[in-house]
Scaffold this active site. Sequence first.
Site, PDB file in Angstrom:
ATOM      1  N   TRP A 206       6.633  -2.960-115.894  1.00 50.84           N
ATOM      2  CA  TRP A 206       6.119  -4.257-115.450  1.00 50.84           C
ATOM      3  C   TRP A 206       5.942  -5.161-116.679  1.00 50.84           C
ATOM      4  O   TRP A 206       5.442  -4.726-117.705  1.00 50.84           O
ATOM      5  CB  TRP A 206       4.764  -4.074-114.734  1.00 50.84           C
ATOM      6  CG  TRP A 206       4.138  -5.394-114.420  1.00 50.84           C
ATOM      7  CD1 TRP A 206       4.479  -6.240-113.400  1.00 50.84           C
ATOM      8  CD2 TRP A 206       3.093  -6.038-115.159  1.00 50.84           C
ATOM      9  NE1 TRP A 206       3.714  -7.375-113.470  1.00 50.84           N
ATOM     10  CE2 TRP A 206       2.853  -7.280-114.530  1.00 50.84           C
ATOM     11  CE3 TRP A 206       2.350  -5.699-116.289  1.00 50.84           C
ATOM     12  CZ2 TRP A 206       1.893  -8.185-114.993  1.00 50.84           C
ATOM     13  CZ3 TRP A 206       1.393  -6.586-116.753  1.00 50.84           C
ATOM     14  CH2 TRP A 206       1.168  -7.814-116.096  1.00 50.84           C
ATOM     15  N   ASP A 507       7.409 -11.293-102.323  1.00 49.22           N
ATOM     16  CA  ASP A 507       6.900 -10.412-103.374  1.00 49.22           C
ATOM     17  C   ASP A 507       6.725  -8.987-102.848  1.00 49.22           C
ATOM     18  O   ASP A 507       6.725  -8.746-101.631  1.00 49.22           O
ATOM     19  CB  ASP A 507       5.558 -10.974-103.871  1.00 49.22           C
ATOM     20  CG  ASP A 507       5.273 -10.631-105.320  1.00 49.22           C
ATOM     21  OD1 ASP A 507       5.866  -9.668-105.845  1.00 49.22           O
ATOM     22  OD2 ASP A 507       4.431 -11.313-105.931  1.00 49.22           O
ATOM     23  N   ASP A 572       7.047 -11.062-114.802  1.00 44.13           N
ATOM     24  CA  ASP A 572       5.742 -11.725-114.880  1.00 44.13           C
ATOM     25  C   ASP A 572       5.427 -12.127-116.313  1.00 44.13           C
ATOM     26  O   ASP A 572       4.485 -12.882-116.560  1.00 44.13           O
ATOM     27  CB  ASP A 572       4.637 -10.795-114.354  1.00 44.13           C
ATOM     28  CG  ASP A 572       4.487 -10.899-112.842  1.00 44.13           C
ATOM     29  OD1 ASP A 572       5.022 -11.854-112.247  1.00 44.13           O
ATOM     30  OD2 ASP A 572       3.832 -10.022-112.253  1.00 44.13           O
TER      31      ASP A 572
END
Length: 756
Positions: A206, A507, A572
């Site tokens: 991530w 998402d 992100d």
Amino acid sequence: MIHFNPDTRTFNLILHSSVYAMQVDSKGRLVHLAWGPRPAGENEVLSGRIRPTLSDHASFEFQTRRDELLTFGDTTTHEVTLKASFATLPDPLPDGDAPHLPIRDVRLRYVSHEIVIDAQPGLAPAHGLPTANSDPRETLRITLADPVQPLTVTLCYRLTPAQDIIERWLELANTGDTPIEIEQLFFAALHLPNGTTELTSVSGAWAQEFQTQRERLLIGRRVIEHRSLQTGHAANPFFLLNRPGQTWEELGTVYFGALAYSGSWQLSFEQLHSTDVRVHGGYHPADFALTLAAGGLHKTPALVCGVCDEGWGGASRRLHGFTRERILPMAVAGLQTVPLELHGTGGAVRTPAAADYRPILYNSWEATYFGITEQNQIELAQKAAAIGVELFCLDDGWFGGRRFDVAGLGDWIVSPDVFPNGLEPLISEVNRLGMAFGLWVEPEMVNPDSDLYRAHPEWALHFPGRPRTEARCQLILDFGREEVVEYIFNALDSLLAQYNIAFIKWDMNRNVSEPGSVVGKAIWQAHVAGVYGIMDRLRAKYPHLTIESCSGGGGRIDLGILGRTDQVWTSDNTDALDRLRIQEGFSLAYPARVMTAWVTHEKNHQTGRFHELGTRFDVAMRGALGIGASLNGLDEAELKEYANYIAFYKRIRHIVQGGDLYRLERLEEADASTILYVLPDGSEAVYSVVVHSHKMGQFRRMVPLRGLIPSATYEVLDRYQKVRLTATGYELMVQGIGGDEDGRSGYGRTLHIRSI
Ligand code: GLA
């Protein structure tokens, strides 16, 4: 072109600059002959007289034949494409034999073949929207059958000659009257020339997706994979393979491939002791099960593959072109695109076809997080419109009890606490300002603290009587249940029917645990089919709708999801220098057009580092530009700078989003990244350099450009439309672009190059 010689039973699949050949041998087995670049302009075919050397005689190495479809039975010591088990015995059982059940032995022999137009692999988009290029394509279908068991398998090869790409998939049919258990199933096996052992792939996590890794395959098996219900951050299902020392960015033979699938997947690279190299790709074998009912059929999704002799850059350009032309859906003209003004063309304004380019997005997530109000979103929208934004997206927190990430997922109803008058006032204002409106959703999830979960705790994936592990306080809905998929479709459908929504950011914010479903192990494929199915139905019903795929950033990016989405949220992590590396890895397989890249705050929210505005724009303008900074916190001078950059991007985006990419200088080899996007006709280009770190006292090197017309004269313009340099294509392709007139090249520059 597909050529078949009936005398030697040899197939030649002839593409623009490559060829793929296979042959039916004397025992009816379909055996691989060759795959590689072919001499330009030659229309010859391989006769099939030259056969690969195989050590077929040794008692320990007798399973080295290059079967196009490797089955458990014909092969047991190496990796196989298909393993099936049969529960029935021959009747009568030969004298004295014992019932060795289940029978785990498949041997497939040639039955027939045909060439068809416009065949579709499993999980192909069903929304009916066209792709940019919908010229018909040929598919070779070769049917093999087991001589004893009621199983036939059709190997499919769909050709896209212009990009040297073949899509491979399998169609399994149970022609008997009892179920067949499929225990392992890949979409295809690829046989590569011996010694093709340098593997380029990406790993990640991530906020750190697409980290390029290059390694040498040893004897044995190397696996890249993700075991979840989405594609994953840890790896991405594509690869580049070449012979070590014989390939570079623009030079050498490269084999490449990618899976068009968004679920639990595996790609494995096997080098036999003989130095044969094989690639296996498809459904992850872990926890895999597929029951082929009597009379049943199963089509796998596709493994997309190709070969070129123009280095890694050539492989990437082929994948980019293929994705832009053959995979991405073309939404119908509507609010999702805004006419593009091309300045500097003698005052003429060109309006390209709808959906030609991705609009400039504003996303309010990093500006307001869960603190959204109607008023602060309207203020942001007004500022966004004033600087040139075309699409305003409201992120998480607008629905149900979702005031933070602990509650509300599953309740897709506008929250009166945040929007007392519904979304209408905000959307009207966004539209009045000339922008399209977008909305964030996370449809596959449910928070235990939600009305949906309170009503239907049985709808979450779980094993009865066992714990349910939450991640970000949420569970995953069981898309094995038709009523759940229907509920989610209806929830989204009502929003789209009620409001003027042009874009949804879809998402998916966790990996799976406890994959217990009413459909058992079939949930691995059922989940993916459920997601694709909802997207396809929404797009068919609302043909102007566009979708961004997001999974905590870049966790769901692959050629399967791109068949029903228009762009992806890359990561992100919006720190410009981290993004540089992420975007370089991304560019190995996926085109800039789909790569959403936001300019966010000077002090980055993920890393805490400071980057000047120029660097942030130089990096974000390499993809589909978005803005994620809190515009309410910027003064007039800064907003003016934003507006200037956005106006510049509008002048160059047709090149960024539609041009061919050349990675002139990679972070991997230098502490800088220099890239060039060139329109296919060579008339315009965008040159972008970003220096990651710089050693004082050393000159930045000049890198020769590519893809221009040598005899043409080009102007090189900065973002103020000031001509910084005039030179011929020849000069630019031999010398490159130097520093500014003050002799410094700075830490980043984006320049527009156009022929005059
Ligand atoms: C994920 C996305 C972010 C944002 C948040 C909202 O992390 O990647 O962009 O939408 O969810 O919760």
